[in-house]
Design a protein around this motif. Structure first.
Motif: not given
Ligand code: HEM
Ligand code: SF4
Ligand code: SF4
Lengths: 220, 442, 421
Positions: A36, A39-40, A42, B39, B42-44, B287, C290
């Motif tokens: 996470a 790559k996440d 967010v 790439e 991800g985790a989600r 974002r 960010f």
């Protein structure tokens, strides 16, 4: 022979099961966290404890959400199931006594008749889940063999435990089945969809944060 | 499963998908997808795919499922099972036919409305997963023709409708002229640096619904607002690239939009009644650019109207007397929490209001959102039949007296128009702005 | 553009009283002020359905059906886009160019204000017009008009191949190119966006997309060897002519030069880079993390960050100082040399450096009033409207232009103040 198997599953196997469960769960947490982060981001950028808890609160309280009210039977069953599933293994007198004997720690336990009923509840709930998978086409469509296997793996320790407790035929063999199936269940949690137990707070919490803090909306 | 069952083959001819598919080989697909998973998977993605307990509880959330005879293929998790699970399981080694079908599912059988998020106990975001597939389709070049064309328009003109720079300005001049017939000295101020409000609209407004700009100008004028619109690109806040999975273009579009507002030194962006555009500036595009929230505050028309009535900037001459109901657009209600403000505006302006059920966050999607209507005529039938619950919901409101549906969103408008026509409902669809325009002192 | 012949005598000059205008005309648009502060002008409506421009109380002798985009050139003359009988053209000080067009827009001035270029269309054919002379070639569409510093060269993105809407595969083969002074590059791309001329106006660099996925920079029609995930506007180094642009690679945004990564640092965002006049320093607006914005100079970010945005990056004439406008928690700030000035405002305009680079003046707005802040200190004067301040060529004085100082809310004055009083 029986005895050797018994002492293995009662001894080293318990350790193995608990280790696989804890190390496995930790591994899942850590690797997901890392992934996470990579790559996440967010998820971290928008996580809000307040809104995460607000959402989680609504989802662990029976009938707090619209969909729970739409499916009352499922809601009742799911809550009973999860409560019993969680409570029985930990508060069963036989389990507590084992802990006491092994490590000399103990806590309050359930009266046996209560535990007996709760085990039966779990089994009935599993039957209910099984029935859903067979009779509800939207659930059947999503079901694959692994779902049945996992359900069986969940039911097995309860059925065998009930069996052994009531000392029905061949109960000492069944006792071994009970122990092994319990250990298997523990071990597969981190690596199957049962990991929903580990990740629920995060998935729900993240969605709660996005819905609450960014979108100013409810998510239940 | 070795044999490809008919259900797994895309059924609707679409040049974008068909010709796009012709250019592909399995090896290419595997290469592109595995790289994409590497790439961006991800985790989600992982947690959503693994946590799903296959309980089917999300089914009741989805109007596709509810409208198509409870066909489980249309349930949220059912769509993931068909279109995404095999991709992950086989690490991208899927056939061209599979990709074509996946494209059809992801683009035309999910409105990305996020209603299912509120029905899944884990908050699994099916819309995210469908977008994940769409992005794969974008990278493979198998996107439905119509929406891909729109994405091209965005890239070439920075608006959704191939509107050229001069056509935009000319439209504003023309609307200003028209409006001056009604209100002398009304102005649509172009390029007015330092104005309070930067007013932005979506591409289809100048193209097809220029009277909405007129109405907005009248409302701004009546409320005495200090506002402006740019004479450069950046006037269009819409974003179909968000729905085709072209995230790099989303970023570019939002940059142009925000920078137009920043260049004009305006304090806030007020946007017309559009839902997906709100999602793209409030939640998504910012974002991709690194802005946690939109850099200038973005006010959707609903909130803006609410402020105008709350602050008594607008006065009602006569309330709108035909009974109205409100369609809560996903992207500004589930995506922006504006439902109570919309009701406030309705209570200020309409004398009879009938709630439809379900409502607020639980309202059903219009069936057009998420780029589905933008996939064009090949899918109109499917879209209409998939809006059956919506039609039932509207019919119920109609039975309780509602004659007008207020839908403060462009996509919803078009979707509801089709639904109303297809199901023979005797209802008219209006924007909040239409109602306000009708009933205020100008 | 510091003209030493402007009136730099300390004191206040009353130029016009706008309440008079409002009494005379039923329609007065927002006023514009010349760089030297001597003229204030607005679009007005002297007769029914006729528009004109009022400058210091004097009307242009020509009336028009419509007027828009009234602006002062850097050399203080007034330009507007005007139409009569549905023909559009450019009016300079009230005098129109000879030819009319179906429409004109996007007025661009050379740095010295001597040349004017606009985009124009006639019967759906698009071209640019400089000082009244149109391009020889026309195109089915035109956008992103760009002019060189001296105004002698104009470029635009033009469509080179016709396609119908819906022809997605044709589009994907590339149907756009850039035209310089009317002549197309010859190479086509899917898209071309922002472009920059070299300081001498001889070269043109542009952001392009070669396929749906490959972005790069093109210089005079020749793309860089490498492709990127995205790119932003390229700039020429004022000294050696090399081209730099922010490019997106795995891991973030970086600055690239002539196709090679040039800054080692990776940012979450990186754009609007600017050179110092000697070409040695590059400053850019960046997001190191960010939601955190700041300025990076030669790749090194300032310690101070802002959580809403950073904009209007300005490099001092000597190239050593950088200032910008920024916004945090909804408040606008001015930041210079890595530090944020104290006061927050409702709006901040682009900072202005003195010619000797020692002072910075900024127009700001707070609670509906306009102020000028010099080196962090707000001047005691407040206005109902104000324009960017300008320093005198010797950097000893500053010109403040505003309406509504000294209690008269409709009076436009220009003030020359001594910086060292
Ligand atoms: C509080 C968050 C949780 C939620 C919302 C949740 C939700 C669910 C749901 C909806 C099902 C139904 C599956 C079906 O229809 O078959 C289920 C099954 C199950 N859950 Fe949970 N669960 C939670 C936590 C847990 C925990 C903490 C455990 C472990 C102690 C657990 C263990 C199980 C098991 C064993 C099943 C049966 C698996 C199956 O049906 O195949 N859950 N859960
Ligand atoms: S996002 Fe909406 S349309 Fe898509 S699966 Fe969920 S409920 Fe259905
Ligand atoms: S409700 Fe959630 S967990 Fe259940 S099937 Fe749907 S997505 Fe999976």
């Amino acid at each position: 022979m029986m005895h050797e198997i018994f002492s293995f599953v009662r001894g080293p196997m318990v350790w193995i099961a608990f280790t696989v469960f804890t190390v496995g769960s930790l591994y899942r947490f850590i690797s997901m966290w890392r992934l996470a982060k990579k790559k996440d981001s967010v998820v971290f950028n928008y996580f809000s404890f307040f809104y995460a808890l607000r959402s989680i609160g609504h989802w662990i309280f029976p009938f707090a959400g619209v969909n729970m009210r739409k499916h009352p039977a499922m809601t009742v069953v799911a809550f009973l199931f999860h409560i019993c599933l969680f409570v029985v293994p930990i508060f069963l007198s036989a389990h507590v006594i084992m802990f006491k004997e092994s490590w000399n720690i103990s806590w309050r336990w359930l009266p046996d008749p209560a535990a007996d009923i709760m085990v039966m509840i779990v089994i009935v709930c599993c039957l209910f889940f099984w029935g859903r998978r067979i009779f509800l086409k939207e659930v059947r469509y999503l079901t694959s063999v692994s779902d049945y296997l996992i359900l069986a793996a969940v039911a097995a320790p309860f059925i065998s435990g009930l069996w052994a407790y009531h000392q029905w035929t061949a109960f000492s063999a069944v006792m071994i089945v009970h122990i092994i199936s319990g250990e298997i269940l523990l071990m597969i949690i981190p690596f199957t969809k049962l990991s929903h137990m580990l990740f629920f707070p995060f998935t729900r919490g993240y969605m709660g944060s996005e819905f609450g803090a960014v979108r100013h909306a409810k998510d239940w | 499963m070795t044999k490809q069952s008919p259900a797994n083959i895309a059924t609707i001819p679409d040049e974008g998908i068909d010709k796009g598919g012709q250019r592909l080989t399995t090896d290419q697909i595997t290469r592109v997808i595995s790289r994409h998973l590497e790439e961006e998977g991800g985790a989600r993605l992982k947690i959503y795919m693994e946590t799903c307990v296959h309980c089917g509880l999300c089914s009741d959330a989805c109007h596709f499922y509810l409208s198509n005879d409870h066909d489980p293929k249309f349930s949220p998790a059912g769509k993931v099972k068909q279109a995404l699970a095999p991709i992950i399981r086989k690490k991208g080694r899927v056939s061209v036919d599979f990709i074509k079908k996946a494209s059809e599912i992801a683009f035309t059988e999910c409105n990305l409305c996020r209603r299912c998020v509120m029905y899944c106990p884990f908050g699994i975001n099916i819309a995210y997963l469908m977008l994940f597939i769409r992005r794969i389709c974008h990278k493979l070049g198998v996107v439905p023709q119509y929406i891909q064309d729109t994405a091209h328009s965005h890239s070439a003109t920075m608006n959704q409708m191939w509107v050229k720079e001069d056509e935009w300005i000319d439209t504003l001049h023309w609307q200003e002229d028209e409006a001056r017939d009604e209100i002398e000295n009304l102005r649509i101020p172009l390029e007015k640096e330092g104005a309070d409000i930067f007013y932005s609209v979506i591409g289809p407004e100048p193209k097809f619904r220029a009277q909405l700009i007129y109405q907005a100008a009248v409302i701004m004028n009546a409320a005495g607002m200090d506002w402006t619109m740019p004479a450069t690109s950046g006037w269009d806040n819409s974003d179909m690239c968000m729905y085709t999975g072209d995230e790099e273009m989303v970023a570019r579009l939002k940059k142009v939009h925000f920078e137009a507002a920043m260049r004009l030194k305006t304090k806030r962006i007020v946007m017309g009644e559009c839902g997906h555009a709100f999602r793209s500036v409030h939640d998504v595009g910012n974002r991709y650019l690194g802005w946690k929230m939109s850099p200038l505050s973005v006010i959707h028309a609903i909130e803006f109207y609410y402020e105008l009535f709350r602050d008594r900037k607008l006065r009602v001459r006569q309330k709108y007397s035909i009974p109205v109901t409100l369609h809560d657009p996903c992207n500004v209600v589930r995506g922006g929490g504006l439902h109570e403000l919309a009701r406030y505006v309705i209570h200020e302006t309409c004398s009879r209001f009938v709630e439809m059920h379900p409502n607020r966050e639980h309202n059903y999607c219009c069936g057009a959102g998420g780029g589905v209507i933008n996939c064009g005529p090949p899918y109109t039938k499917k879209r209409e039949s998939s809006s059956k619950v919506k039609a039932d919901q509207l019919a119920d409101a109609m039975a309780r007296g509602a004659k007008v549906i207020i839908a403060p969103c462009h996509n919803c408008h078009s979707g509801l128009e089709d639904t109303v026509k297809h199901y023979g409902l005797d209802m008219e669809i209006k924007f909040l702005g239409d109602i306000i325009y009708e009933c205020i002192y100008k | 553009m510091y003209h030493s012949y402007w009136d730099w005598n300390v004191g206040k000059k009353i130029i016009a009283d706008l309440s008079q205008w409002r009494k005379t005309f039923e329609w007065v648009e927002e006023p514009y002020v010349s760089p030297d502060g001597e003229t204030i002008a607005a679009i007005v409506k002297p007769e029914d359905l006729k528009f004109s421009v009022c400058a210091n109380g004097e009307l242009w002798e020509n009336y028009f059906d419509k007027i828009w985009y009234l602006r002062f050139k850097p050399n203080n003359s007034l330009v507007a886009l005007v139409s009569k009988d549905s023909r559009w053209t450019v009016a300079v000080a009230g005098q129109t160019w000879e030819n009319g067009y179906d429409f004109v827009w996007d007025t661009r001035f050379s740095k010295d204000g001597k040349r004017i270029t606009v985009a124009a269309v006639n019967e759906n054919k698009y071209f640019a017009v400089t000082d009244g002379s149109p391009w020889e070639q026309t195109y089915p569409s035109l956008s992103n008009l760009t002019v060189s510093d001296d105004g002698r060269n104009a470029a635009a993105v033009v469509q080179s191949i016709l396609f119908n809407s819906g022809e997605i595969f044709k589009f994907q083969q590339g149907c756009y190119t850039a035209a310089v002074n009317g002549k197309a590059w010859g190479t086509n791309f899917l898209n071309i966006w922002d472009m920059s001329f070299s300081p001498d106006g001889q070269h043109l660099a542009a952001e392009v997309r070669k396929t749906l996925y490959d972005y790069t920079i093109v210089v005079d029609g020749q793309p860089w060897d490498k492709n990127f995930l995205s790119v932003w506007k390229p700039k020429f180094n004022p000294k050696d002519g090399s081209v730099t642009a922010p490019v997106k690679v795995r891991g973030g945004w970086a600055l690239a030069r002539n196709g090679e990564i040039f800054w080692d640092e990776r940012f979450l965002q990186l754009w609007h880079h600017q050179y110092s006049a000697d070409g040695k320093n590059i400053a850019a607006i960046v997001a190191p993390r960010f939601g955190q914005w700041t300025i990076a100079v030669n790749g090194r970010p300032w310690p101070v960050t802002f959580n809403n945005l950073v904009t209007d990056l300005v490099v001092s004439p000597d190239g050593r100082r950088i200032a910008c406008a920024a916004k945090s928690d909804g408040q606008w700030y001015i930041a210079a040399d890595g530090q944020c000035w104290d006061n927050g405002f409702d709006m901040v305009w682009a900072p202005v450096f003195s010619p000797d680079s020692r002072h910075i003046a900024v127009k700001v707005e707070k609670d509906g009033r306009f102020f000028v802040v010099i080196d962090g200190n707000p001047l005691k004067m407040d206005f109902t409207a104000a324009w960017d301040p300008i320093f005198s060529p010797d950097s000893e004085k500053i010109m403040i232009k505003g309406i509504g100082c000294d209690g008269n809310e409709s009076q436009y004055c220009r003030h020359i103040l001594n910086l060292y009083d």
